[in-house]
Design a protein around this motif. Structure first.
Motif, PDB file in Angstrom:
ATOM      1  N   GLY A   1      77.733   9.693  58.014  1.00 33.29           N
ATOM      2  CA  GLY A   1      78.957   9.761  57.226  1.00 33.29           C
ATOM      3  C   GLY A   1      79.004  10.915  56.252  1.00 33.29           C
ATOM      4  O   GLY A   1      79.623  10.805  55.188  1.00 33.29           O
ATOM      5  N   VAL A   2      78.358  12.033  56.592  1.00 35.37           N
ATOM      6  CA  VAL A   2      78.355  13.186  55.692  1.00 35.37           C
ATOM      7  C   VAL A   2      79.256  14.285  56.244  1.00 35.37           C
ATOM      8  O   VAL A   2      79.447  14.414  57.448  1.00 35.37           O
ATOM      9  N   ASP A   3      79.818  15.079  55.336  1.00 33.54           N
ATOM     10  CA  ASP A   3      80.585  16.251  55.743  1.00 33.54           C
ATOM     11  C   ASP A   3      79.614  17.380  56.061  1.00 33.54           C
ATOM     12  O   ASP A   3      78.711  17.675  55.265  1.00 33.54           O
ATOM     13  N   THR A   4      79.778  18.004  57.197  1.00 33.29           N
ATOM     14  CA  THR A   4      78.873  19.062  57.624  1.00 33.29           C
ATOM     15  C   THR A   4      79.629  20.366  57.821  1.00 33.29           C
ATOM     16  O   THR A   4      80.838  20.372  58.055  1.00 33.29           O
ATOM     17  N   ALA A   5      78.893  21.460  57.720  1.00 35.51           N
ATOM     18  CA  ALA A   5      79.465  22.781  57.975  1.00 35.51           C
ATOM     19  C   ALA A   5      78.396  23.635  58.622  1.00 35.51           C
ATOM     20  O   ALA A   5      77.237  23.635  58.196  1.00 35.51           O
ATOM     21  N   LEU A   6      78.779  24.368  59.660  1.00 28.08           N
ATOM     22  CA  LEU A   6      77.856  25.244  60.355  1.00 28.08           C
ATOM     23  C   LEU A   6      77.833  26.620  59.697  1.00 28.08           C
ATOM     24  O   LEU A   6      78.870  27.168  59.352  1.00 28.08           O
ATOM     25  N   LYS A   7      76.645  27.145  59.517  1.00 26.79           N
ATOM     26  CA  LYS A   7      76.478  28.505  59.005  1.00 26.79           C
ATOM     27  C   LYS A   7      75.874  29.340  60.126  1.00 26.79           C
ATOM     28  O   LYS A   7      74.796  29.025  60.620  1.00 26.79           O
ATOM     29  N   TRP A   8      76.609  30.370  60.531  1.00 23.13           N
ATOM     30  CA  TRP A   8      76.150  31.164  61.667  1.00 23.13           C
ATOM     31  C   TRP A   8      74.786  31.773  61.377  1.00 23.13           C
ATOM     32  O   TRP A   8      74.536  32.246  60.264  1.00 23.13           O
ATOM     33  N   PRO A   9      73.854  31.761  62.381  1.00 17.66           N
ATOM     34  CA  PRO A   9      74.097  31.255  63.728  1.00 17.66           C
ATOM     35  C   PRO A   9      73.714  29.793  63.939  1.00 17.66           C
ATOM     36  O   PRO A   9      74.289  29.132  64.785  1.00 17.66           O
ATOM     37  N   ASN A  10      72.730  29.295  63.194  1.00 14.61           N
ATOM     38  CA  ASN A  10      72.197  27.991  63.585  1.00 14.61           C
ATOM     39  C   ASN A  10      71.666  27.152  62.426  1.00 14.61           C
ATOM     40  O   ASN A  10      70.685  26.421  62.573  1.00 14.61           O
ATOM     41  N   ASP A  11      72.301  27.257  61.272  1.00 17.30           N
ATOM     42  CA  ASP A  11      71.980  26.378  60.152  1.00 17.30           C
ATOM     43  C   ASP A  11      73.114  25.384  59.949  1.00 17.30           C
ATOM     44  O   ASP A  11      74.270  25.656  60.301  1.00 17.30           O
ATOM     45  N   LEU A  12      72.774  24.258  59.346  1.00 20.14           N
ATOM     46  CA  LEU A  12      73.777  23.249  59.040  1.00 20.14           C
ATOM     47  C   LEU A  12      73.760  22.998  57.536  1.00 20.14           C
ATOM     48  O   LEU A  12      72.690  22.794  56.935  1.00 20.14           O
ATOM     49  N   LEU A  13      74.933  23.039  56.930  1.00 23.08           N
ATOM     50  CA  LEU A  13      75.065  22.872  55.486  1.00 23.08           C
ATOM     51  C   LEU A  13      75.654  21.510  55.155  1.00 23.08           C
ATOM     52  O   LEU A  13      76.532  21.017  55.861  1.00 23.08           O
TER      53      LEU A  13
ATOM     54  N   THR B   1      89.797  34.714  51.094  1.00 23.84           N
ATOM     55  CA  THR B   1      91.131  34.663  50.510  1.00 23.84           C
ATOM     56  C   THR B   1      91.106  34.547  48.994  1.00 23.84           C
ATOM     57  O   THR B   1      92.145  34.473  48.365  1.00 23.84           O
ATOM     58  N   ALA B   2      89.913  34.525  48.409  1.00 24.41           N
ATOM     59  CA  ALA B   2      89.820  34.349  46.961  1.00 24.41           C
ATOM     60  C   ALA B   2      90.162  35.650  46.253  1.00 24.41           C
ATOM     61  O   ALA B   2      90.028  36.743  46.789  1.00 24.41           O
ATOM     62  N   GLY B   3      90.583  35.532  45.008  1.00 28.33           N
ATOM     63  CA  GLY B   3      90.884  36.701  44.205  1.00 28.33           C
ATOM     64  C   GLY B   3      89.626  37.381  43.751  1.00 28.33           C
ATOM     65  O   GLY B   3      88.523  36.854  43.894  1.00 28.33           O
ATOM     66  N   PRO B   4      89.741  38.554  43.153  1.00 28.86           N
ATOM     67  CA  PRO B   4      88.570  39.329  42.775  1.00 28.86           C
ATOM     68  C   PRO B   4      87.708  38.659  41.710  1.00 28.86           C
ATOM     69  O   PRO B   4      86.537  38.983  41.575  1.00 28.86           O
ATOM     70  N   ASP B   5      88.287  37.745  40.932  1.00 29.67           N
ATOM     71  CA  ASP B   5      87.510  37.107  39.880  1.00 29.67           C
ATOM     72  C   ASP B   5      86.983  35.747  40.278  1.00 29.67           C
ATOM     73  O   ASP B   5      86.425  35.025  39.460  1.00 29.67           O
ATOM     74  N   ALA B   6      87.190  35.357  41.537  1.00 28.00           N
ATOM     75  CA  ALA B   6      86.722  34.049  41.976  1.00 28.00           C
ATOM     76  C   ALA B   6      85.207  34.025  42.015  1.00 28.00           C
ATOM     77  O   ALA B   6      84.563  35.027  42.326  1.00 28.00           O
ATOM     78  N   PRO B   7      84.586  32.872  41.686  1.00 26.08           N
ATOM     79  CA  PRO B   7      83.138  32.795  41.714  1.00 26.08           C
ATOM     80  C   PRO B   7      82.605  32.864  43.132  1.00 26.08           C
ATOM     81  O   PRO B   7      83.256  32.463  44.078  1.00 26.08           O
ATOM     82  N   SER B   8      81.400  33.395  43.286  1.00 20.98           N
ATOM     83  CA  SER B   8      80.784  33.474  44.596  1.00 20.98           C
ATOM     84  C   SER B   8      80.424  32.079  45.069  1.00 20.98           C
ATOM     85  O   SER B   8      79.966  31.249  44.295  1.00 20.98           O
ATOM     86  N   GLY B   9      80.568  31.847  46.363  1.00 19.24           N
ATOM     87  CA  GLY B   9      80.167  30.572  46.943  1.00 19.24           C
ATOM     88  C   GLY B   9      78.675  30.525  47.131  1.00 19.24           C
ATOM     89  O   GLY B   9      78.004  31.548  47.209  1.00 19.24           O
ATOM     90  N   SER B  10      78.107  29.311  47.162  1.00 16.70           N
ATOM     91  CA  SER B  10      76.687  29.191  47.427  1.00 16.70           C
ATOM     92  C   SER B  10      76.473  29.242  48.919  1.00 16.70           C
ATOM     93  O   SER B  10      77.389  29.349  49.699  1.00 16.70           O
ATOM     94  N   GLY B  11      75.263  29.148  49.320  1.00 15.31           N
ATOM     95  CA  GLY B  11      74.918  29.230  50.727  1.00 15.31           C
ATOM     96  C   GLY B  11      73.820  30.235  50.897  1.00 15.31           C
ATOM     97  O   GLY B  11      73.162  30.625  49.930  1.00 15.31           O
ATOM     98  N   GLY B  12      73.616  30.703  52.091  1.00 15.61           N
ATOM     99  CA  GLY B  12      72.496  31.566  52.337  1.00 15.61           C
ATOM    100  C   GLY B  12      71.228  30.752  52.431  1.00 15.61           C
ATOM    101  O   GLY B  12      71.207  29.567  52.174  1.00 15.61           O
TER     102      GLY B  12
END
Length: 304
Positions: free
Chosen positions: A126-138, A292-303
């Motif tokens: 029951g968790v929300d998942t997201a794929l990070k190319w090429p083969n990680d799951l967030l 699509t974020a503006g120039p002052d939007a915070p960076s997303g996590s990940g990596g």
């Protein structure tokens, strides 16, 4: 009655009641059956790497062999990264496949595995998942994207006289790791993501059934990612698409652009600032802010 110890283990598997051992008998009964992809399933108490073990015996092992470890002491990820975790805190599984598909389509196997694992975890935990190319799951932990699943595909020897190459597909899932047990600050686990269950038996069953479904569909389509639906399914679940990313390439090179597509060869297509669409077939991807974020939007996590 005193429960038996896992063969080859010096400690009782019941020493941590929050992390019970896998039930190998039950798993075999559910998964290894006539008509199934899975032909054998072994659970070992501890090993260096399930991938290394299965690669070493691939030439004498039938397709569909499954090797699971309660603990890995020399686990390897992409680019030969090393990591470790407490015993029975995750799922560490490798499977041997012999896909009779054109060689140029084999690169889809780790992406296929990502789709399969994401589907299984969403349905079972029951968790929300997201794929990070090429083969990680967030997974989302405290509002941040964190890596909770790693996938590694390795070539393996083929039996003498056989033409179909062997591939060992290894999957590591952080299941019950607590914050202080994570290998890196960017890592997550099903527990920390608020999973409905951290019972590894049903999760592993669901993962292997999902891999079987997607693998057989893809193989029967001659490895065609479009005809099998795997390309569309991957794109639909990929958090990398639509974002600005930095691709850290071999040779200490880097490329920055918007990830706009995954092509028919499984490569990530980046639209760079100079208007060129550049395919990336290998490398580390770091998620920057949404495209699509503006120039002052915070960076997303990940990596990683």
């Amino acid at each position: 009655m005193t429960p038996p110890e896992t063969p080859g283990s010096s400690d009782s598997p019941f020493s941590d009641l929050e992390r019970p051992p896998l039930n190998a008998t039950s798993l075999r009964r559910a998964l290894v059956r006539e008509g199934s992809l899975w032909t054998s399933l072994d659970v070992v108490a501890s090993t260096g790497s399930t991938n290394s073990d299965l690669v070493a015996r691939a030439a004498t092992t039938a397709e569909g062999a499954v090797l699971v470890a309660e603990e890995q002491t020399s686990a390897r990820g992409r680019l030969d990264r090393r990591w470790s975790a407490p015993a029975r805190s995750g799922i560490y599984v490798s499977v041997l496949l012999r896909p009779d598909v054109p060689a140029e389509r084999l690169g889809w196997l780790p992406l296929l595995a990502g789709v399969a694992v994401a589907t299984a975890l969403s349905r079972t935990a029951g968790v929300d998942t997201a794929l990070k190319w090429p083969n990680d799951l967030l997974l989302t932990v405290k509002g941040e994207e964190r890596k909770a699943v790693g996938i590694l595909a390795e070539r393996a020897d083929t039996p003498e006289g056989a033409d179909v190459p062997g591939v060992v597909l290894g999957i590591g899932i952080n299941v019950s790791l607590r914050e202080d047990e994570l290998p890196t600050p960017n890592a997550g686990s099903l527990l920390l993501a608020g999973a409905l269950t951290t019972d590894r038996d049903p999760i592993l069953r669901a993962v292997l059934r999902s891999i079987e479904h997607w693998y057989v569909t893809w193989r029967d389509a001659d490895g065609d990612p479009a005809a099998s639906g795997i390309q569309a399914a991957y794109a639909a679940g990929c958090a990398t698409l639509g974002r600005n990313v930095r691709a850290e390439l071999p040779g200490d090179r880097a490329l920055v652009g918007e990830a706009v597509a995954v092509d028919g060869d499984g490569r990530l297509i980046l639209a760079t600032a100079d208007g060129v669409q550049q395919p990336v077939g290998a490398g580390d991807i770091v998620h920057l802010r949404p495209a699509t974020a503006g120039p002052d939007a915070p960076s997303g996590s990940g990596g990683e």
